[in-house]
Design a protein around this motif. Structure first.
Motif, short mmCIF file in Angstrom:
data_model
loop_
_atom_site.label_atom_id
_atom_site.label_comp_id
_atom_site.label_asym_id
_atom_site.label_seq_id
_atom_site.Cartn_x
_atom_site.Cartn_y
_atom_site.Cartn_z
N GLY A 19 0.81 -1.22 0.00
CA GLY A 19 0.00 0.00 0.00
C GLY A 19 0.84 1.26 0.00
N SER A 20 1.86 1.29 0.84
CA SER A 20 2.73 2.47 0.92
C SER A 20 3.50 2.66 -0.38
CB SER A 20 3.71 2.33 2.09
OG SER A 20 3.02 2.29 3.32
N GLY A 21 3.91 1.54 -1.00
CA GLY A 21 4.62 1.63 -2.27
C GLY A 21 3.74 2.21 -3.37
N ALA A 22 2.49 1.76 -3.44
CA ALA A 22 1.56 2.28 -4.44
C ALA A 22 1.29 3.76 -4.21
CB ALA A 22 0.25 1.49 -4.40
N PHE A 23 1.06 4.13 -2.95
CA PHE A 23 0.80 5.53 -2.60
C PHE A 23 2.00 6.40 -2.96
CE2 PHE A 23 0.30 9.29 -0.10
CZ PHE A 23 -1.06 9.45 0.11
N ALA A 24 3.20 5.95 -2.57
CA ALA A 24 4.42 6.71 -2.82
C ALA A 24 4.66 6.90 -4.32
CB ALA A 24 5.61 6.01 -2.18
N PHE A 25 4.41 5.85 -5.10
CA PHE A 25 4.62 5.94 -6.54
C PHE A 25 3.63 6.93 -7.16
CE2 PHE A 25 4.65 4.45 -10.96
CZ PHE A 25 6.02 4.35 -11.17
N GLY A 26 2.39 6.91 -6.67
CA GLY A 26 1.40 7.85 -7.18
C GLY A 26 1.81 9.29 -6.94
N VAL A 27 2.38 9.55 -5.76
CA VAL A 27 2.81 10.92 -5.42
C VAL A 27 4.06 11.31 -6.22
CG1 VAL A 27 3.73 12.38 -3.58
CG2 VAL A 27 1.78 10.89 -3.13
N GLN A 28 5.09 10.49 -6.15
CA GLN A 28 6.39 10.87 -6.71
C GLN A 28 6.41 10.81 -8.24
OE1 GLN A 28 8.50 12.36 -5.04
NE2 GLN A 28 9.11 11.40 -3.12
N TYR A 29 5.70 9.86 -8.82
CA TYR A 29 5.77 9.70 -10.27
C TYR A 29 4.74 10.54 -11.01
CZ TYR A 29 6.44 7.30 -14.75
OH TYR A 29 6.73 7.01 -16.07
N PHE A 30 3.57 10.77 -10.37
CA PHE A 30 2.49 11.46 -11.07
C PHE A 30 2.17 12.86 -10.52
CE2 PHE A 30 1.48 7.02 -12.25
CZ PHE A 30 1.42 7.17 -13.63
N THR A 31 1.77 12.95 -9.25
CA THR A 31 1.21 14.22 -8.78
C THR A 31 2.25 15.29 -8.47
OG1 THR A 31 1.09 13.38 -6.49
CG2 THR A 31 -0.86 13.10 -7.89
N ALA A 32 3.30 14.96 -7.73
CA ALA A 32 4.29 15.97 -7.35
C ALA A 32 4.95 16.64 -8.55
CB ALA A 32 5.34 15.35 -6.43
N PRO A 33 5.35 15.92 -9.60
CA PRO A 33 5.99 16.58 -10.75
C PRO A 33 5.09 17.60 -11.44
CG PRO A 33 6.43 14.22 -10.81
CD PRO A 33 5.40 14.45 -9.74
N TYR A 34 3.78 17.44 -11.30
CA TYR A 34 2.84 18.38 -11.93
C TYR A 34 2.25 19.36 -10.93
CZ TYR A 34 3.11 15.98 -16.38
OH TYR A 34 3.56 15.46 -17.58
N GLN A 35 2.91 19.50 -9.79
CA GLN A 35 2.52 20.46 -8.76
C GLN A 35 1.06 20.24 -8.32
OE1 GLN A 35 3.42 24.40 -10.20
NE2 GLN A 35 5.58 23.92 -10.55
N ILE A 36 0.71 18.99 -8.12
CA ILE A 36 -0.63 18.63 -7.65
C ILE A 36 -0.50 18.18 -6.20
CG2 ILE A 36 -2.57 17.04 -7.93
CD1 ILE A 36 -1.81 16.82 -10.90
N ALA A 37 -1.11 18.93 -5.30
CA ALA A 37 -1.09 18.59 -3.87
C ALA A 37 -2.34 17.77 -3.56
CB ALA A 37 -1.06 19.86 -3.02
N PRO A 38 -2.21 16.45 -3.44
CA PRO A 38 -3.38 15.56 -3.41
C PRO A 38 -4.08 15.46 -2.06
CG PRO A 38 -1.39 14.26 -3.24
CD PRO A 38 -0.95 15.69 -3.36
#
Length: 292
Positions: A19-38
């Motif tokens: 779960g933590s791996g999936a969550f971390a990948f979603g943040v680091q690979y997708f949202t953070a690079p596009y300046q999306i604060a989820p």
């Protein structure tokens, strides 16, 4: 607090790592690079990373520390210990995945739809991650702790509304941090996607069926369910509205696969039986989830 067995500890660890791996990948690979604060603590940590370059994982744990202390005092110790372990794993994996993503490069696309896709896929991975941690009877901290604390203080409000309000505040903060209202809209979309995916994972996989069976041969149907399907039944007393005759109503909860067996068994004994079936939510007790 009961000490978990080696098997329970292994399952807890495996679900949290996944779960933590999936969550971390979603943040680091997708949202953070596009300046999306989820939303939630991850959203605040993402904003702090953008403003001051602070690592998202470390800041996630730092922000959670005072919340964990409040949880220890006002919620429960078992909840706090589980959440603390989950939060620590999430923080470590978030920064570890951040290093990995830095090597392989985050999601990049020249398409104008790239931020939209980042919000959708990032939110989906975070929802998946939260659901897996939930299956371990834990949370990733943040708004889950805030919601538990606020609901103890304001029990008249639903937990969903309280969590939505907490996430909404993070979205508003992102507007000022990034100076761009579009990013806040993508953040809201990521939060919505995460919520939907988590709900589908947690409740959509629940395939239990609640049954009410009205038949003149209720005793035989009851015996068939007990002996052939090994499911418990409860007999309710009812009265027909037309003739006011007394009826036995069979009440039982079965799995989705067993529903069709109960239907066939019932109709074989009484083709005129009246069957009502609907999806059941959480079912706790013998044969289903443990009460704790």
């Amino acid at each position: 607090m009961k000490k978990p067995s080696a098997r329970e500890a292994a399952v807890f660890l495996a679900l949290n790592l996944a779960g933590s791996g999936a969550f971390a990948f979603g943040v680091q690979y997708f949202t953070a690079p596009y300046q999306i604060a989820p939303g939630g603590v991850a959203g605040v940590a993402t904003i702090m990373n953008f403003l001051w370059g602070l690592p998202i994982g470390v800041m996630t744990f730092v922000i959670n520390l005072p919340l964990l202390l409040l949880s220890w005092r006002h919620v429960s110790r078992s909840f706090t210990i589980r959440t603390m372990v989950s939060t620590a794993l999430l923080s470590i994996l978030t920064d570890a995945v951040g290093v990995l993503v830095g090597l392989i490069h985050p999601y990049e696309s020249v398409s104008p739809l790239a931020p939209l896709l980042a919000a959708l896929f990032g939110g989906a991975l975070m929802g998946l991650g939260n659901a897996l941690v939930y299956f371990a009877h834990s949370t990733t901290g943040g708004t889950a702790i805030i919601g538990a604390l606020l609901q103890k203080r304001f029990p008249q409000f639903s937990l969903g509304k309280l969590l939505m309000a907490a996430n909404f505040m993070v979205v508003i903060l992102s507007v000022y941090a990034y100076g761009n209202i579009d990013t806040s809209l993508f953040a809201a979309l990521a939060i919505l996607t995460s919520t939907i995916v988590m709900d589908k994972m947690v409740y959509g996989l629940n395939t239990n069926r609640l049954l009410f069976i009205i038949s003149d041969r209720s005793a035989e149907i009851e015996e068939g369910i007990l002996k052939k399907l090994h499911r418990g039944v409860t007999i309710l007393k009812g009265e027909g509205g037309f003739r006011h005759s007394q009826k036995n109503i069979i009440f039982c909860v079965v799995s989705k696969g067993q529903f069709f067996k109960v239907r066939d068994l019932t109709l074989a004994l009484d083709p005129g039986a009246f069957i009502v079936g609907c999806s059941a939510g959480d079912v706790l007790g013998n044969g289903f989830k443990h009460l704790d």
